[in-house]
Design an enzyme around this catalytic site. Structure first.
Site, mmCIF file in Angstrom:
data_model
loop_
_atom_site.group_PDB
_atom_site.id
_atom_site.type_symbol
_atom_site.label_atom_id
_atom_site.label_comp_id
_atom_site.label_asym_id
_atom_site.label_seq_id
_atom_site.Cartn_x
_atom_site.Cartn_y
_atom_site.Cartn_z
ATOM 1 N N GLU A 1 0.887 -0.382 -4.762
ATOM 2 C CA GLU A 1 -0.269 0.476 -4.997
ATOM 3 C C GLU A 1 0.192 1.911 -5.012
ATOM 4 O O GLU A 1 0.945 2.345 -4.119
ATOM 5 C CB GLU A 1 -1.325 0.256 -3.907
ATOM 6 C CG GLU A 1 -2.620 1.020 -4.101
ATOM 7 C CD GLU A 1 -2.719 2.300 -3.276
ATOM 8 O OE1 GLU A 1 -3.680 3.055 -3.475
ATOM 9 O OE2 GLU A 1 -1.814 2.544 -2.448
ATOM 10 N N ASP B 1 -0.888 6.196 -5.965
ATOM 11 C CA ASP B 1 -1.958 7.184 -6.111
ATOM 12 C C ASP B 1 -1.529 8.217 -7.146
ATOM 13 O O ASP B 1 -0.469 8.827 -6.999
ATOM 14 C CB ASP B 1 -2.225 7.878 -4.778
ATOM 15 C CG ASP B 1 -2.664 6.904 -3.697
ATOM 16 O OD1 ASP B 1 -3.813 6.434 -3.774
ATOM 17 O OD2 ASP B 1 -1.867 6.613 -2.783
ATOM 18 N N HIS C 1 0.827 -1.209 0.000
ATOM 19 C CA HIS C 1 0.000 0.000 0.000
ATOM 20 C C HIS C 1 0.859 1.257 0.000
ATOM 21 O O HIS C 1 1.617 1.510 0.945
ATOM 22 C CB HIS C 1 -0.888 -0.027 1.248
ATOM 23 C CG HIS C 1 -1.831 1.116 1.373
ATOM 24 N ND1 HIS C 1 -1.789 1.988 2.437
ATOM 25 C CD2 HIS C 1 -2.851 1.524 0.587
ATOM 26 C CE1 HIS C 1 -2.749 2.888 2.299
ATOM 27 N NE2 HIS C 1 -3.407 2.630 1.193
ATOM 28 N N ARG C 2 0.760 2.031 -1.069
ATOM 29 C CA ARG C 2 1.606 3.220 -1.261
ATOM 30 C C ARG C 2 3.079 2.823 -1.150
ATOM 31 O O ARG C 2 3.914 3.577 -0.656
ATOM 32 C CB ARG C 2 1.262 4.319 -0.259
ATOM 33 C CG ARG C 2 -0.217 4.677 -0.213
ATOM 34 C CD ARG C 2 -0.533 5.745 0.827
ATOM 35 N NE ARG C 2 -1.962 5.747 1.152
ATOM 36 C CZ ARG C 2 -2.511 6.426 2.153
ATOM 37 N NH1 ARG C 2 -1.763 7.195 2.925
ATOM 38 N NH2 ARG C 2 -3.803 6.349 2.391
ATOM 39 N N HIS D 1 -0.673 10.774 -2.413
ATOM 40 C CA HIS D 1 -2.001 10.381 -1.935
ATOM 41 C C HIS D 1 -2.927 11.558 -1.676
ATOM 42 O O HIS D 1 -4.026 11.638 -2.232
ATOM 43 C CB HIS D 1 -1.878 9.547 -0.650
ATOM 44 C CG HIS D 1 -3.199 9.154 -0.073
ATOM 45 N ND1 HIS D 1 -3.879 9.936 0.845
ATOM 46 C CD2 HIS D 1 -3.986 8.083 -0.309
ATOM 47 C CE1 HIS D 1 -5.023 9.350 1.160
ATOM 48 N NE2 HIS D 1 -5.108 8.220 0.473
ATOM 49 N N ASP E 1 0.250 -1.950 4.472
ATOM 50 C CA ASP E 1 1.466 -1.164 4.680
ATOM 51 C C ASP E 1 2.646 -2.068 5.030
ATOM 52 O O ASP E 1 3.795 -1.638 4.944
ATOM 53 C CB ASP E 1 1.275 -0.165 5.827
ATOM 54 C CG ASP E 1 0.328 0.964 5.475
ATOM 55 O OD1 ASP E 1 -0.026 1.107 4.296
ATOM 56 O OD2 ASP E 1 -0.067 1.719 6.399
ATOM 57 N N GLU F 1 -4.260 3.802 -8.430
ATOM 58 C CA GLU F 1 -5.471 4.477 -7.978
ATOM 59 C C GLU F 1 -5.508 5.893 -8.542
ATOM 60 O O GLU F 1 -4.571 6.671 -8.338
ATOM 61 C CB GLU F 1 -5.558 4.538 -6.456
ATOM 62 C CG GLU F 1 -6.822 5.262 -5.991
ATOM 63 C CD GLU F 1 -7.016 5.311 -4.491
ATOM 64 O OE1 GLU F 1 -7.868 6.100 -4.038
ATOM 65 O OE2 GLU F 1 -6.323 4.570 -3.768
ATOM 66 N N LYS G 1 -6.626 9.241 -7.880
ATOM 67 C CA LYS G 1 -7.008 9.950 -6.661
ATOM 68 C C LYS G 1 -7.750 11.237 -7.021
ATOM 69 O O LYS G 1 -7.203 12.106 -7.680
ATOM 70 C CB LYS G 1 -5.761 10.259 -5.828
ATOM 71 C CG LYS G 1 -6.026 10.948 -4.512
ATOM 72 C CD LYS G 1 -6.885 10.095 -3.598
ATOM 73 C CE LYS G 1 -6.203 8.829 -3.171
ATOM 74 N NZ LYS G 1 -6.992 8.052 -2.187
#
Length: 275
Positions: free
Chosen positions: A67, A69, A40-41, A82, A266, A141, A143
């Site tokens: 992942e 953003d 995640h990120r 993000h 994370d 993603e 955003k």
């Protein structure tokens, strides 16, 4: 999408097409676990989110996907961050869409996580594609795409230029909380898996899920919405389900037990201790 079978004393990696066929039946011995680990990120628990340091850490920890953003700068460049402002994760202030790429790249996007990360920059979308294409899957993603008219076409063009819109490539997924944006992406990139994000129980009804299934390949709810009933409903409609954001081993185990298809975390090592 890559699936990992983890049984008693063995691990076997297979290539399946969950969008084309039903989930594999459980074997008579051992335990079948089918899921992708999504950093995640990047591995944001260990490095500053949405930076090269975090994405490199996710790659190092053998996640299946990173992942990211994606937003757009004032001068039209696609950037990876993000929040719609730079205030939380950099030493600057202001809205992403009101700063030029040069201004965004001048910011320190790492020190908030620790001085050892001082000088980390906000990456561009192009930089991420160039660095990680073919090395790890990328969950993209969009955003707040409503703030950036035309961002869907810009993202699609970047992917097409790198042949990442082809059906044989199953390592690119595009997702958003903005459902209209995802309908547009499904038209622009009909062979790229599309995901819808939600944290609302209103989107877990039979009617809502049936509507999503018309254009989405993945239904990606927040962790608190996940139940075995929801997972079964999503699968019955031919979609996969990935859930976010895992920040404890207990949460990871819960989602594994629910038989989700992807765990967005994370901490990739909470999902697979071998990492």
């Amino acid at each position: 999408m890559k699936k990992t079978l983890i049984g008693t004393g063995f691990a076997l990696t297979l290539m399946l097409s969950p969008f084309q066929q039903a989930l594999a039946a459980e074997p008579t011995t051992g335990e079948l676990r089918q899921f992708d680990t999504v950093a995640h990120r990047g591995a944001a628990g260990y490095a500053p989110e949405n930076t090269i340091a975090a994405f490199d850490k996710g790659l190092e920890m053998k996640a299946d996907y990173i992942e990211i953003d994606v937003q757009r700068s004032k001068d039209g460049e696609l950037v990876v961050i993000h929040d719609t402002t730079v205030d939380r994760t950099t030493d600057g202030t202001g809205k992403v869409g009101e700063l030029t790429l040069e201004e965004l790249r001048s910011l320190d996007a790492g020190s908030f996580k620790g001085e050892q990360f001082a000088g980390e920059k906000i990456p561009t979308f192009e930089e991420i594609l160039e660095r990680y294409q073919g090395k790890i899957g990328i969950l993209i993603e969009l955003k707040a795409p409503e703030l950036y008219p035309g961002i869907e076409e810009a993202v699609a063009q970047e992917l097409k230029e790198r042949n990442l819109d082809k059906p044989q490539n199953d390592k690119i997924i595009i997702q958003s909380f903005n459902f209209e944006s995802m309908k547009k992406m499904d038209v622009l990139l009909p062979k790229v898996p599309i995901g819808v994000l939600t944290y609302s129980s209103l989107h877990t009804t039979d009617a809502a899920l049936q509507e999503f299934a018309k254009y989405a390949d993945l239904f990606n709810p927040s962790y608190g919405l996940v139940s075995k009933e929801l997972v079964d409903k999503v699968h019955s409609l031919g979609m996969e389900i990935q859930s976010w954001t895992v920040r404890s081993p207990e949460a990871a185990q819960f989602l594994i037990d629910m038989k989700v298809d992807g765990i967005i975390t994370d901490y990739p090592d909470y999902v697979d201790p071998r990492n």
